[in-house]
Every structure is written in C-alpha cells, then in structure tokens.
Design an enzyme around this catalytic site. Structure first.
Site, PDB file in Angstrom:
ATOM      1  N   ASP A 189       0.804  -1.205   0.000  1.00 39.78           N
ATOM      2  CA  ASP A 189       0.000   0.000   0.000  1.00 39.78           C
ATOM      3  C   ASP A 189       0.848   1.270   0.000  1.00 39.78           C
ATOM      4  O   ASP A 189       1.917   1.313   0.611  1.00 39.78           O
ATOM      5  CB  ASP A 189      -0.911   0.029   1.234  1.00 39.78           C
ATOM      6  CG  ASP A 189      -1.865  -1.147   1.258  1.00 39.78           C
ATOM      7  OD1 ASP A 189      -2.950  -1.019   0.693  1.00 39.78           O
ATOM      8  OD2 ASP A 189      -1.496  -2.182   1.842  1.00 39.78           O
ATOM      9  N   ARG A 190       0.324   2.284  -0.664  1.00 36.82           N
ATOM     10  CA  ARG A 190       1.007   3.572  -0.665  1.00 36.82           C
ATOM     11  C   ARG A 190       0.724   4.332   0.627  1.00 36.82           C
ATOM     12  O   ARG A 190       1.649   4.857   1.258  1.00 36.82           O
ATOM     13  CB  ARG A 190       0.545   4.407  -1.869  1.00 36.82           C
ATOM     14  CG  ARG A 190       1.150   5.805  -1.890  1.00 36.82           C
ATOM     15  CD  ARG A 190       0.690   6.591  -3.102  1.00 36.82           C
ATOM     16  NE  ARG A 190       1.277   7.926  -3.116  1.00 36.82           N
ATOM     17  CZ  ARG A 190       1.086   8.823  -4.066  1.00 36.82           C
ATOM     18  NH1 ARG A 190       0.312   8.520  -5.101  1.00 36.82           N
ATOM     19  NH2 ARG A 190       1.649  10.004  -3.999  1.00 36.82           N
TER      20      ARG A 190
END
Length: 341
Positions: free
Chosen positions: A84-85
C-alpha cells in the site's frame, strides 16, 4: 459495458452483519505491514537484497528509484508483491548487481524511505516469495458495541475470513475492471504490456471474488463439496476431492486443508460435480471476461477460499481507538479481515 463500481460492492460477510464502523489510515502510521521472506538469505550471490521501510510511496516507485540509484534496468529489481502507498511498509527488494554495487545504499535514506537491512542472495526475489505479512493497524473513530466487536474478533481468530482480493487489487479508484471491460469491448485504446497484465489480473480476481461470494452465500466457503479442488494449508499443493469423506471433512474443520476456488484460465486441475456447476454458474455471467482470459492464454490457478489470521491480538487504546496485530500468509489482504467487522 459492465459497470462494476468495485469499491461500492459489499461482498457478503461470513460472520453476519457488520458490528462496527471505523476509519482506517487516518495517517500512514495507522497501517503498518512488514514482510517476512519465505527463505533464508545466503549472503552470497549477484543479487543485493534491501529491506526498505517506505512511507507514502508505492512499491513500483521505490523499485524505479532503486534501479536509478544502482544504474540498472528496472527489470533487474525484484519484489514479492505490491504494498500500500498510504501506509508504512517494510518490504524486501532485490537488485541484480553481479560485479558492482553503489558506494552507500544509505544515501537513499529520506523522509519517505529508509534502508533497514542489506544482504546478498543467489536468486532474484520473485512474486509471492514471502512467508507472511505482519500487520499492525490502528482503527479510529470506532463505533459499535464493544462486546459484539470483541466477539467478532474472536470469531475471526477461530474461523478465518473469506479470502477475497482486496480493493488494492483493482486500482486506486477501483476502476481497473471497468477500464479493462472498455478495452475488451473496443471502447478504449489497447493498453501497453504492463497495463494489460494489470487489467487481466484485475479481471481474474474479480471473477474469483464473485465465485467466493456465491460460496459465502451458500455457506460452503469453508466446507468441502463434491468435485472440489482442495489446497493444503500453508502451501500451493492442490488435489481433487472426488468424494467428500468424513476424514476430509475433519481435515477441513481442523484447517489442515481448505477449499480452493479457480482463478480462471486454461489447463490444470479441473473441478467436477457440484463444484464445477457452481463455477459454471458464476463464470457464465461474464463471457466477455472468460473469453478474453482464454484468448490471452492465462493459465488456470487455484486460491484458498479461506484466509487464516494468525498471532491475532487486539487492544482498546481508548474508547474509540482499537489496535489490531496479526499475520497473514502471502496473498492475503488485511482489508478482507477488516471487512468482517
């Protein structure tokens, strides 16, 4: 064109109606994940392995930065999966450098990236080559009856959850399936090689989620049915279940084996009887997708219908804040755990 509006889909829960409302990722540190490799590093070989802590950056961006720093082609950089960013993640990368090495990897350190470990190994890091992901999540603005929430958490700990692909699989806006369908229908410019792979993966995952959702509705997501393909816990080893015996039912109940559902494609093991009829019923609703996957010669694969949550611990930080700590095997999504709340 099929409009899926993926993020609006409320996949059926196995444990019943939702017992809590909450917010996640109020800040990146609220969603922490760390990889554990599925093998030991040898400390010798032409591939440099870096354990990188990243914040607010996606995996591909970091991979490109590492390639640029090492002055190698991006294809020389490997990683086990996309992270995930909007999170703090500790992730392994490999960089093929048989003869040279940058003077100091620590030069890459900054506000969004920190090199935690450096090692070497003889092989490139491949997709899925991890033992588990360790998650530490902080849920904020939690609303709901505390007793019911804790009962649900205990249920998850005991039974696991349906192994849905999470929203991350379908693009930042959840519209990869719609874009792929527009491409297949001729309403969108054909994507390049990389994006085509992303689209096909999203389409196949979309079909899998629908098949799993049907099994959840039938109350068979964690039970063996005639003609099923079964998968051994903690491995990719599968076998056909010609007959549902008492021994098989016991092994499924003990979570030694799990039902495996098809990732649509060609070849491989084939389900029969009831399991096959359920597949045909679900896949038959999306002929444009199945025809495209066959045309692209996607190979059939199998994925467990059940996701076990190990080392599961939770603690109330205050009245409206709940911390969760758990491990998931490779390919499991923390969002699928949270969905059962």
């Amino acid at each position: 064109m099929i409009q899926t509006d993926y993020l609006a889909i409320d996949w059926p829960r196995a444990s019943g109606e939702s017992v809590a409302e909450f917010k996640i990722r109020l800040q990146p540190a609220d969603f922490f994940v760390e990889e554990t490799l599925g093998f030991e590093l040898s400390d010798v070989g032409e591939h440099v392995y870096l354990l990188v802590e990243k914040t607010g950056q996606n995996t591909t961006t970091i991979a490109q930065r590492l390639a640029g720093f090492a002055k190698v082609h991006p294809g020389c950089v490997g990683y086990a999966g996309l992270k995930d960013r909007n999170a703090v993640t500790c992730q392994w990368f490999s960089i093929q450098l048989p003869k040279i090495e940058p003077a100091d990897w620590q030069q890459l350190n900054g506000s969004d990236l920190t090199i935690l470990k450096i090692a070497r190994h003889s092989r490139k890091l491949r997709k899925g080559a991890i033992k588990h992901n360790h998650f530490k999540l902080l849920l904020g603005n939690v609303e709901g009856d505390r007793y019911r929430i804790e009962q649900r958490l205990q249920w998850i700990q005991e039974h696991g959850v349906p192994n849905y692909y999470g929203p991350q699989r379908f693009g930042q806006s959840g519209d990869n399936v719609d874009k792929a369908m527009a491409w297949l229908a001729g309403d969108r410019k054909p994507p390049g090689r990389y994006l085509k792979g992303i689209y096909l993966s999203s389409l196949r995952s979309f079909l899998f989620n629908h098949l799993l959702a049907d099994r959840v509705r039938d109350y068979t997501w964690d039970q063996a049915i005639p003609g099923e393909i079964l998968i051994l816990n903690g491995s990719n080893s599968c076998f056909h279940c010609a007959e549902v015996t008492d021994d098989l039912c016991h092994r499924v109940k003990q979570q030694d084996i799990h039902p495996a559902l098809a990732l649509y494609g060609q070849g491989g093991l084939v389900s029969t009887e009831k399991a096959q009829r359920l597949e045909q019923r679900t896949f038959g609703q999306y002929p444009l997708i199945t025809n495209a996957l066959e045309t692209m010669k996607m190979k059939k694969a199998w994925r467990s219908s059940r996701l076990l949550v190990s080392n599961f611990e939770w603690q109330w930080v205050d009245v409206g804040t709940l911390s969760l700590d758990f491990k998931l095997p490779s390919g499991g999504y923390a969002t699928s755990v949270l969905a059962e709340l």
